[in-house]
Design a protein around this motif. Structure first.
Motif, PDB file in Angstrom:
ATOM      1  N   THR A  20      11.476   9.651 -15.666  1.00 20.27           N
ATOM      2  CA  THR A  20      12.045   9.995 -16.682  1.00 20.27           C
ATOM      3  C   THR A  20      13.571  10.180 -16.662  1.00 20.27           C
ATOM      4  O   THR A  20      14.315  10.042 -17.526  1.00 20.27           O
ATOM      5  CB  THR A  20      11.492  11.373 -17.506  1.00 20.27           C
ATOM      6  OG1 THR A  20       9.998  11.097 -17.546  1.00 20.27           O
ATOM      7  CG2 THR A  20      11.917  11.718 -18.606  1.00 20.27           C
TER       8      THR A  20
ATOM      9  N   LEU B 183       4.872  21.995  -9.786  1.00 21.22           N
ATOM     10  CA  LEU B 183       4.792  20.487  -9.488  1.00 21.22           C
ATOM     11  C   LEU B 183       3.775  20.079  -8.366  1.00 21.22           C
ATOM     12  O   LEU B 183       3.377  20.740  -7.536  1.00 21.22           O
ATOM     13  CB  LEU B 183       6.227  20.054  -9.012  1.00 21.22           C
ATOM     14  CG  LEU B 183       7.590  20.412  -9.818  1.00 21.22           C
ATOM     15  CD1 LEU B 183       8.631  19.834  -9.220  1.00 21.22           C
ATOM     16  CD2 LEU B 183       7.101  19.958 -11.263  1.00 21.22           C
TER      17      LEU B 183
ATOM     18  N   VAL C 135      12.983  20.850 -17.544  1.00 25.19           N
ATOM     19  CA  VAL C 135      11.553  20.563 -17.364  1.00 25.19           C
ATOM     20  C   VAL C 135      10.808  21.695 -17.045  1.00 25.19           C
ATOM     21  O   VAL C 135      10.955  22.508 -15.981  1.00 25.19           O
ATOM     22  CB  VAL C 135      11.404  19.557 -16.158  1.00 25.19           C
ATOM     23  CG1 VAL C 135      10.005  19.214 -15.776  1.00 25.19           C
ATOM     24  CG2 VAL C 135      12.275  18.407 -16.332  1.00 25.19           C
TER      25      VAL C 135
ATOM     26  N   ILE D 255      14.151  22.658 -12.934  1.00 27.66           N
ATOM     27  CA  ILE D 255      12.758  22.632 -12.897  1.00 27.66           C
ATOM     28  C   ILE D 255      12.123  24.004 -12.782  1.00 27.66           C
ATOM     29  O   ILE D 255      12.518  25.047 -12.114  1.00 27.66           O
ATOM     30  CB  ILE D 255      12.371  21.900 -11.371  1.00 27.66           C
ATOM     31  CG1 ILE D 255      12.953  20.596 -11.591  1.00 27.66           C
ATOM     32  CG2 ILE D 255      10.950  21.900 -11.265  1.00 27.66           C
ATOM     33  CD1 ILE D 255      12.634  19.455 -12.367  1.00 27.66           C
TER      34      ILE D 255
ATOM     35  N   GLU E 263       6.182  18.979 -17.993  1.00 25.54           N
ATOM     36  CA  GLU E 263       5.714  17.962 -17.012  1.00 25.54           C
ATOM     37  C   GLU E 263       5.513  18.765 -15.538  1.00 25.54           C
ATOM     38  O   GLU E 263       6.549  19.515 -15.420  1.00 25.54           O
ATOM     39  CB  GLU E 263       6.234  16.691 -17.177  1.00 25.54           C
ATOM     40  CG  GLU E 263       5.834  15.379 -16.248  1.00 25.54           C
ATOM     41  CD  GLU E 263       4.489  15.485 -16.631  1.00 25.54           C
ATOM     42  OE1 GLU E 263       3.416  15.386 -15.789  1.00 25.54           O
ATOM     43  OE2 GLU E 263       4.049  15.037 -17.638  1.00 25.54           O
ATOM     44  N   THR E 264       4.394  18.308 -15.029  1.00 25.65           N
ATOM     45  CA  THR E 264       4.321  18.948 -13.684  1.00 25.65           C
ATOM     46  C   THR E 264       4.104  17.798 -12.598  1.00 25.65           C
ATOM     47  O   THR E 264       4.433  17.927 -11.419  1.00 25.65           O
ATOM     48  CB  THR E 264       2.998  19.550 -13.535  1.00 25.65           C
ATOM     49  OG1 THR E 264       1.993  18.884 -14.118  1.00 25.65           O
ATOM     50  CG2 THR E 264       3.141  20.908 -14.555  1.00 25.65           C
TER      51      THR E 264
ATOM     52  N   ASP F  80       6.517  11.385 -12.586  1.00 26.87           N
ATOM     53  CA  ASP F  80       6.650  11.008 -13.870  1.00 26.87           C
ATOM     54  C   ASP F  80       8.123  11.728 -14.244  1.00 26.87           C
ATOM     55  O   ASP F  80       8.705  11.176 -14.989  1.00 26.87           O
ATOM     56  CB  ASP F  80       5.623  11.935 -14.722  1.00 26.87           C
ATOM     57  CG  ASP F  80       4.462  11.039 -14.701  1.00 26.87           C
ATOM     58  OD1 ASP F  80       4.381  10.131 -14.386  1.00 26.87           O
ATOM     59  OD2 ASP F  80       3.348  11.704 -15.075  1.00 26.87           O
ATOM     60  N   ILE F  81       8.429  12.814 -13.637  1.00 21.95           N
ATOM     61  CA  ILE F  81       9.628  13.661 -13.672  1.00 21.95           C
ATOM     62  C   ILE F  81      10.848  12.494 -13.246  1.00 21.95           C
ATOM     63  O   ILE F  81      11.966  12.486 -14.109  1.00 21.95           O
ATOM     64  CB  ILE F  81       9.667  14.942 -13.200  1.00 21.95           C
ATOM     65  CG1 ILE F  81       8.507  15.864 -13.925  1.00 21.95           C
ATOM     66  CG2 ILE F  81      10.910  15.340 -13.051  1.00 21.95           C
ATOM     67  CD1 ILE F  81       8.591  17.005 -12.983  1.00 21.95           C
TER      68      ILE F  81
END
Length: 425
Positions: free
Chosen positions: A165, A183, A128, A177, A156-157, A161-162
């Protein structure tokens, strides 16, 4: 709904205060206090009532003795021997690692190579990226020849959502990450990169690692003085803290373990930056002594020890008469206070007058030495430069110098001498 109230938090140490001030009273940093909005507890539902309800639902925990069989924590080999050396044999299931380093030092390259090696071995890896777009990561992978590796990539941040997923598909074995400062979570009313957001995002990723068994690697920025940015509490929360060091003007990089709950600390791994990525250096002593001039005065070879690895490195000293009222003391790669102590012992116990000379000391190759065993090599290099007389080309030095002038023994002399004999000293 919970009320929102302002709080002033230091971005250097994480200390909170009720009002703004120019200097943090906890750590002494100037202009580091930023106003952040945090949720206030509801009436009747504060921390005390929550704790009281939690105590009522508690369960009895089984107590065990210190004796008994212990199972070794299962590890996941990264495919890079130098990285596995630093982590203690590989990634531990459910562990969280924090990797810090200066911008452009090669953190993303190292993690991309490790993730590609694990993915090719059949493990699911999720990368990510919060700082770069997916296209930029693909370009780096093509340059390194890793574009065919089955690594799952996302840009993505948002923490929620992370996590959604990661829970949707097959559970990954490794989650990277890059980076934790980018984030943000909707449960905290502050900007990304602040102390509150970094702490909340790190806690969410740590909770995911402990509940699912995935290994999570968090990339962290560093400040101007080389410390990992953000609150120090994040370093206490993770299981291991790794530092990726190196000089932008040199090709080699050093991965150092500053904290490791599952392996030794102060272990290092050596890499060389090439056009095809990072290459592992299996013989770092030959690398650091490659450009050595044996007949030059002011040089001494230190038989050092980094973790469990003996390393031979050259100590260079230059002593010249000073034209200033206060002579200069310049140090690169060693402790300046330690140099002042060695100079004082040489003058008080050995009669070597260095008070009117400028002293410049450097560890060749850019390596940073921390152990006191370098005292004797530093003293030998200083005397050699002062007398303009080279030291024996086949001699190595290691030993701690006390304030009485005695040379004290250091730990593990056997591996140091075996490494020196292997290289012809």
């Amino acid at each position: 709904m919970a009320r929102l109230k302002p709080s002033f938090i230091c971005q250097a140490c994480g200390a909170a205060s009720s009002r703004w001030s120019g200097k943090c009273e906890a750590c002494g940093a100037w202009n580091s206090i930023v106003e952040e909005v945090v949720a206030a507890p509801l009436p009747g539902g504060g921390a005390s009532s929550v704790a009281a309800r939690a105590l009522g639902r508690g369960r009895v925990v089984a107590l065990e003795s210190l004796s008994g069989a212990t199972d070794e924590a299962p590890r996941l080999a990264s495919g890079l021997a130098e990285l596995d050396r630093v982590t203690g044999g590989g990634f531990v299931r459910g562990s969280v690692l924090l990797l810090g380093g200066e911008p452009g030092i090669g953190k993303s390259t190292l993690l991309l190579q490790a993730s590609a090696a694990l993915a090719r071995a059949g493990h699911r890896v999720v990368y990510v990226s919060g700082e770069e777009a997916s296209a930029q990561v693909r370009l780096r992978a093509q340059r390194l020849g890793l574009s065919e590796a089955p690594v799952a990539l996302a840009a993505e941040t948002n923490v929620e959502d992370i996590l959604s997923t990661l829970k949707a598909g097959e559970p990954p074995k490794l989650v990277i990450i890059d980076s934790i400062q980018t984030l943000w979570t909707g449960q905290v009313e502050s900007a990304p990169g602040t102390v509150t957001q970094v702490r909340a995002a790190a806690q969410a990723m740590i909770r995911h690692a402990k509940t699912t068994g995935a290994c999570v690697i968090l990339v962290g920025h560093v400040t101007k003085d080389g410390q990992i940015a953000g609150p120090r509490v994040v370093e206490h929360m993770v299981d291991a803290v790794l530092s990726f060091e190196g000089d932008s003007g040199r090709d080699f990089r050093i991965l150092r373990a500053q904290k490791n709950r599952f392996g030794p600390t102060d272990e290092i791994g050596v890499f060389a930056m090439t056009g095809d990525g990072l290459e592992q250096v299996t013989n770092p002593s030959a690398l650091f002594l490659g450009d050595r001039e044996p007949d030059a005065p002011g040089t001494a070879v230190l038989a050092g020890l980094e973790g469990s690895r003996p390393i031979l490195v050259e100590i260079q000293a230059l002593v010249v008469p000073s034209t200033l009222g206060t002579p200069r003391r310049a140090v690169v790669g060693w402790d300046g206070a330690r140099l002042a102590m060695v100079l004082a012992v040489l003058e008080a116990r050995c009669g070597v007058r260095l008070g009117g000379h400028d002293v410049h000391l450097a560890v060749a190759g850019g390596l940073r030495i921390q152990e006191p065993a370098a005292d004797l090599a530093v003293a030998a290099a200083l005397v050699s430069s002062l007398l303009n007389s080279p030291l024996p080309v086949d001699a190595v030095f290691f030993g701690e110098i006390s304030l009485t002038g005695a040379v004290r023994p250091v730990a593990h002399p056997g591996p140091r001498l075996r490494e020196a004999a292997r290289l012809g000293f």
